[in-house]
Design a protein around this motif. Structure first.
Motif, short mmCIF file in Angstrom:
data_model
loop_
_atom_site.label_atom_id
_atom_site.label_comp_id
_atom_site.label_asym_id
_atom_site.label_seq_id
_atom_site.Cartn_x
_atom_site.Cartn_y
_atom_site.Cartn_z
N ALA A 1 3.92 7.90 5.20
CA ALA A 1 4.96 7.88 4.16
C ALA A 1 4.65 8.87 3.04
CB ALA A 1 5.10 6.46 3.61
N LEU A 2 3.37 8.94 2.63
CA LEU A 2 2.98 9.85 1.57
C LEU A 2 3.16 11.30 2.01
CD1 LEU A 2 1.79 10.03 -1.29
CD2 LEU A 2 -0.49 10.10 -0.24
N GLY A 3 2.80 11.61 3.25
CA GLY A 3 2.97 12.98 3.75
C GLY A 3 4.42 13.39 3.85
N CYS A 4 5.28 12.47 4.32
CA CYS A 4 6.71 12.78 4.40
C CYS A 4 7.30 13.03 3.02
CB CYS A 4 7.45 11.62 5.08
SG CYS A 4 7.15 11.48 6.85
N ARG A 5 6.77 12.36 2.02
CA ARG A 5 7.29 12.51 0.67
C ARG A 5 6.77 13.78 0.00
NH1 ARG A 5 5.88 7.91 -0.86
NH2 ARG A 5 4.08 8.28 -2.21
N LYS B 1 -3.57 10.37 8.58
CA LYS B 1 -4.44 10.78 7.49
C LYS B 1 -5.01 12.17 7.76
CE LYS B 1 -8.55 9.55 4.82
NZ LYS B 1 -9.64 8.57 4.59
N THR B 2 -5.42 12.42 9.00
CA THR B 2 -5.92 13.74 9.36
C THR B 2 -4.84 14.79 9.21
OG1 THR B 2 -7.52 12.76 10.89
CG2 THR B 2 -6.99 15.09 11.20
N ARG B 3 -3.62 14.46 9.62
CA ARG B 3 -2.52 15.42 9.50
C ARG B 3 -2.18 15.66 8.02
NH1 ARG B 3 0.68 18.20 12.59
NH2 ARG B 3 2.86 18.61 12.06
N THR C 1 10.56 7.09 0.57
CA THR C 1 10.37 8.39 1.17
C THR C 1 11.66 9.09 1.53
OG1 THR C 1 10.24 7.51 3.42
CG2 THR C 1 8.21 7.58 2.16
N GLY C 2 12.76 8.36 1.65
CA GLY C 2 13.99 8.95 2.12
C GLY C 2 13.94 9.29 3.60
N VAL C 3 13.03 8.66 4.34
CA VAL C 3 12.79 8.99 5.73
C VAL C 3 12.78 7.72 6.57
CG1 VAL C 3 11.17 10.05 7.35
CG2 VAL C 3 11.42 11.00 5.07
N THR C 4 13.29 7.82 7.79
CA THR C 4 13.24 6.71 8.72
C THR C 4 12.27 7.05 9.85
OG1 THR C 4 15.51 6.10 8.27
CG2 THR C 4 14.55 5.27 10.30
N PRO C 5 11.23 6.25 10.09
CA PRO C 5 10.34 6.51 11.22
C PRO C 5 11.05 6.22 12.53
CG PRO C 5 9.73 4.46 10.13
CD PRO C 5 10.82 5.07 9.31
N VAL D 1 0.82 -1.22 0.00
CA VAL D 1 0.00 0.00 0.00
C VAL D 1 0.85 1.26 0.00
CG1 VAL D 1 -1.95 -1.11 1.14
CG2 VAL D 1 -0.18 -0.02 2.53
N ILE D 2 2.15 1.16 0.27
CA ILE D 2 2.99 2.35 0.29
C ILE D 2 3.14 2.94 -1.10
CG2 ILE D 2 5.27 1.36 -0.10
CD1 ILE D 2 6.24 3.06 2.26
N PHE D 3 2.80 2.16 -2.14
CA PHE D 3 2.87 2.65 -3.51
C PHE D 3 1.60 3.40 -3.92
CE2 PHE D 3 5.93 -0.83 -3.49
CZ PHE D 3 6.99 -0.29 -4.19
N LEU D 4 0.57 3.43 -3.07
CA LEU D 4 -0.70 4.04 -3.45
C LEU D 4 -0.68 5.54 -3.25
CD1 LEU D 4 -3.18 1.44 -1.88
CD2 LEU D 4 -2.16 1.44 -4.18
#
Length: 438
Positions: free
Chosen positions: A147-151, A201-203, A187-191, A116-119
């Protein structure tokens, strides 16, 4: 491993998992086989380390000796990659000798997120309404909305808030591997804190709405009137240059649609948040880019330079169409797409092609690591502008324009308060008109 989603109205979605495993021998572990092999019969799944190699090749005749038989390469399982082993680690100890139906929740910590990270936003919204489980999984820390927001919002900082995820490690390498590697590569990001209780989703929805907003006295993402001359409309978000990759990766793209322009409007970025007094402005009418720095406030004196990468639009009216800025790797570029004048009265106006200045300026002029995008209006009037896009990619590719980085190509532009009716952009217009008529 083969994964297939089965839709059912009576029960939650389930996932059929068919995998081929073989024992690694003395280590006592299991390795995953190829992801595209058909289901394996029970008799082929043996605890013997030589079980896969002892199978007679289909090309061997029935009368040949078993000692001389060589295994078929097509029938040997492929050793799983590091990412596949990490994704399937929770299945260790499960008997896969028979096809087994697993609930979607069994895949929550591995393959589900890798899929789902590709959606995008539309597809994620449809996954959210499928069932409560997918909705909760998608909103969690490290999930697809995060992930989508970070990107998408990397480098954006909202007024009165912060960046999308202040705890994210934006210094993570995009080529990271191992557990969580797919998330890091996309994303180039590490949680850093998976236990953080945030509805991502709200954020995401909040950021998607507010990065397009203007500050007071303008409200919302659209401007319909300007009541003071030399008015500046600042965005509610700042651009964090320290969070963008120095090379490669995504950038920040901001596009404005100009529907009505009775006089003159320009697109600019300023460094006022860090106490600076400099700006870079793009004039879509003249096609010029202006660098300015305020020397003193009273009497006001400004020095600057300008260059004209694009030609002037001489249709006798203010620019209407689309204009945009693009920030990537510490470099600035500007775009415009004008509405062409009609061929005859009453005829609909055609849309011109996208034009780009190229990477026309770096950030050596700016103080600090926060830039504020804004719109500059020269006179009052019934304008109509709206933010049409905030993203990571421009409408067309472009390259750095080498000549624009040469100081000899930039013309001097100094002015003070001795003539209050003349500003820097008017002087640029006069100079560009002179060059056009030559």
């Amino acid at each position: 491993m083969e994964v297939g989603l089965q839709k059912s109205h009576a029960h939650p979605p389930v996932v059929e998992v068919q995998a081929r495993f073989f024992h690694t021998g003395s280590s006592g572990g299991w390795a995953a086989g190829t992801t595209l092999l058909p289901p394996v019969p029970r008799e082929e799944c043996s605890d013997s380390p030589c079980s896969a190699a002892s199978t007679t090749s289909p090309t061997t005749s029935s009368g040949a000796s078993s000692a001389a038989a060589s295994p078929s390469v097509a029938n040997l399982p492929r050793v799983a990659s590091r990412t596949e082993r990490a994704a399937l680690s929770r299945f260790r100890g499960v008997d896969f000798s028979e096809s087994r139906t697993l609930a979607l929740a069994d895949l929550a910590d591995g393959p589900y997120f890798n899929i789902v990270i590709f959606l995008g936003t539309r597809d994620l919204g449809q996954a959210d309404v499928a069932c409560r489980l997918t909705r909760d999984l998608n909103r969690r820390q490290g999930g697809p909305w995060w992930a989508l927001g970070c990107r998408v919002f990397r480098g954006h900082e909202l007024d009165g808030d912060n960046i999308f995820d202040p705890t994210a490690d934006y210094a993570a390498m995009d080529s990271a591997s191992g557990a969580g590697g797919i998330v890091q590569r996309l994303t180039g990001v590490t949680p850093l804190r998976r236990g953080l209780r945030v509805d991502w989703k709200t954020r995401y929805a909040r950021f998607a709405n507010e990065v397009k907003m203007f500050r007071f006295p303008f409200c919302g993402d659209e401007i319909v009137a300007v009541h003071e001359a030399d008015e500046i409309a600042y965005y509610c978000s700042k651009l964090r240059t320290d969070l963008l990759p120095a090379q490669g990766g995504k950038g920040i793209y901001i596009e404005v649609e100009v529907l009505s322009n009775p006089d003159n409007v320009s697109l600019a970025v300023v460094d006022f948040e860090a106490g600076g007094c400099s700006s870079v402005t793009f004039s879509p009418d003249t096609g010029a880019v202006i660098r300015e720095r305020k020397i003193r406030e009273a009497p006001r004196k400004v020095e600057g330079t300008y260059i004209q990468p694009l030609s002037s639009l001489t249709n006798g009216q203010g620019f209407e169409g689309r204009m945009a800025l693009y920030l990537k790797g510490g470099q600035l570029a500007f775009f415009r797409r004008p509405l062409l004048p009609p061929h005859s009265p009453g005829e609909a106006r055609e849309v011109g092609d996208w034009e780009c200045t190229g990477f026309v300026a770096d950030l050596s002029w700016a103080e600090g690591q926060r830039l504020t995008p804004c719109l500059a209006f020269r006179d009052v009037g019934a304008y109509r502008l709206r933010n049409s896009c905030v993203g990571t990619e421009p409408p067309r590719p472009m390259e750095k324009t080498g000549m624009t980085y040469l100081d000899s190509q930039w013309r001097s532009l100094d002015w003070d308060a001795t003539d209050p009716d003349v500003d820097a952009e008017e002087e640029v217009e006069e100079n560009t008109d002179t060059m056009t008529n030559m």
